[in-house]
Motif scaffolding. Structure first.
Motif, mmCIF file in Angstrom:
data_model
loop_
_atom_site.group_PDB
_atom_site.id
_atom_site.type_symbol
_atom_site.label_atom_id
_atom_site.label_comp_id
_atom_site.label_asym_id
_atom_site.label_seq_id
_atom_site.Cartn_x
_atom_site.Cartn_y
_atom_site.Cartn_z
ATOM 1 N N ASP A 118 0.801 -1.236 0.230
ATOM 2 C CA ASP A 118 0.087 0.145 0.007
ATOM 3 C C ASP A 118 0.859 1.498 -0.075
ATOM 4 N N VAL A 119 1.824 1.311 0.787
ATOM 5 C CA VAL A 119 2.851 2.177 0.708
ATOM 6 C C VAL A 119 3.354 2.570 -0.716
ATOM 7 N N VAL A 120 3.801 1.497 -1.443
ATOM 8 C CA VAL A 120 4.224 1.605 -2.966
ATOM 9 C C VAL A 120 3.004 2.316 -3.704
ATOM 10 N N LYS A 121 1.667 2.101 -3.378
ATOM 11 C CA LYS A 121 0.721 2.471 -4.190
ATOM 12 C C LYS A 121 0.380 3.611 -3.920
ATOM 13 N N VAL A 122 0.766 4.393 -2.804
ATOM 14 C CA VAL A 122 0.562 5.648 -2.245
ATOM 15 C C VAL A 122 1.477 6.413 -2.999
ATOM 16 N N ARG A 123 2.728 5.924 -3.025
ATOM 17 C CA ARG A 123 3.804 6.603 -3.782
ATOM 18 C C ARG A 123 3.532 6.936 -5.262
ATOM 19 N N GLN A 124 2.839 5.968 -5.940
ATOM 20 C CA GLN A 124 2.535 5.819 -7.298
ATOM 21 C C GLN A 124 1.372 7.061 -7.746
ATOM 22 N N ALA A 125 0.363 6.948 -6.679
ATOM 23 C CA ALA A 125 -0.513 7.599 -6.845
ATOM 24 C C ALA A 125 -0.358 9.202 -6.615
ATOM 25 N N VAL A 126 0.659 9.286 -5.865
ATOM 26 C CA VAL A 126 1.353 10.794 -5.582
ATOM 27 C C VAL A 126 2.140 11.297 -6.809
ATOM 28 N N ARG A 127 2.682 10.378 -7.426
ATOM 29 C CA ARG A 127 3.786 10.665 -8.424
ATOM 30 C C ARG A 127 2.822 10.907 -9.798
ATOM 31 N N THR A 128 1.718 10.215 -9.960
ATOM 32 C CA THR A 128 0.794 10.498 -10.944
ATOM 33 C C THR A 128 0.034 11.783 -10.808
ATOM 34 N N ARG A 186 -5.993 10.448 2.360
ATOM 35 C CA ARG A 186 -6.770 11.279 1.238
ATOM 36 C C ARG A 186 -5.760 11.880 0.524
ATOM 37 N N VAL A 187 -5.907 11.939 -0.752
ATOM 38 C CA VAL A 187 -5.100 12.492 -1.724
ATOM 39 C C VAL A 187 -6.226 13.384 -2.545
ATOM 40 N N GLU A 188 -5.826 14.874 -2.575
ATOM 41 C CA GLU A 188 -6.466 15.783 -3.030
ATOM 42 C C GLU A 188 -5.789 16.555 -3.918
ATOM 43 N N ARG A 189 -6.179 16.924 -5.100
ATOM 44 C CA ARG A 189 -5.692 17.700 -6.163
ATOM 45 C C ARG A 189 -6.377 19.364 -5.689
ATOM 46 N N LEU A 190 -5.573 20.226 -5.708
ATOM 47 C CA LEU A 190 -6.084 21.705 -5.282
ATOM 48 C C LEU A 190 -5.870 22.407 -6.557
ATOM 49 N N ASN A 191 -6.857 23.254 -6.762
ATOM 50 C CA ASN A 191 -6.945 24.203 -7.788
ATOM 51 C C ASN A 191 -7.348 25.633 -7.344
ATOM 52 N N GLU A 192 -6.608 26.534 -6.855
ATOM 53 C CA GLU A 192 -6.921 27.921 -6.368
ATOM 54 C C GLU A 192 -6.637 28.939 -7.599
#
Length: 134
Positions: free
Chosen positions: A15-25, A61-67
Motif C-alpha cells: 500500500d505504501v508503494v501504491k501511495v507513492r505511485q498515486a502521488v507521482r501520477t 486522502r489525496v486531493e488535487r487543489l486548484n485555487e
C-alpha cells in the motif's frame, strides 16, 4: 477548491508503494518539476510508512487543489487510529525516533512540504496533512 479526492488504504508495504505511485501520477498531471515531484513523493512515502509502522495502518486522502489558473497543488491527509503521539514537538525533532528508523520521517515531511499540520491524541490516533504547491 479540491478536485477528485481519492482515499487509499495504508495497511501493508504494498500500500505504501501504491501511495507513492498515486502521488507521482498526480504530481506529473499537475506539471510539478522533477524536484517538486521528488519532494512530495518522498514526504508521502515517509508519512505512509509512519502510518503503517507507528499507527498500525490507516488511510491517506489525496486531493488535487486548484485555487485559480496559476495555483495548483495537492493535499495529502494521513490518518490512523493508532497509539497517537504524546509529545508532538519532540516527534518533530530531527533524529528522534521511537523505532528503528533515522527519526527523519515527520521532520523531513515537514521540510519537504509548503504546508504541514499535525494533530495527535494518545489512545485516539494521528492525522498529518501536507500540502505542496506547484
Amino acid at each position: 477548491m479540491s478536485i477528485e479526492p481519492t482515499t487509499l488504504a495504508v495497511r501493508s508495504g504494498e500500500d505504501v508503494v501504491k501511495v507513492r505511485q498515486a502521488v507521482r501520477t498526480l504530481a506529473m498531471d499537475l506539471g510539478f518539476s522533477l524536484v517538486d515531484q521528488t519532494k512530495v513523493i518522498t514526504a508521502a512515502s515517509e508519512l505512509a510508512r509512519n502510518t503503517l509502522t507507528y499507527g498500525g495502518g490507516g488511510e491517506v486522502r489525496v486531493e488535487r487543489l486548484n485555487e485559480g489558473p496559476k495555483r495548483l497543488g495537492m493535499r495529502l491527509t494521513f490518518e490512523d487510529r493508532g497509539p497517537g503521539i504524546s509529545n508532538i514537538e519532540l516527534a518533530l525533532t530531527d533524529g528522534y525516533t521511537t523505532g528503528n528508523g533515522l527519526g527523519l520521517g515527520l521532520s523531513g515531511a515537514r521540510k519537504l512540504s509548503h504546508e504541514f499540520d499535525i494533530w495527535s491524541q494518545p489512545g485516539v490516533g494521528t492525522r498529518v496533512t501536507i500540502t505542496r504547491w506547484k
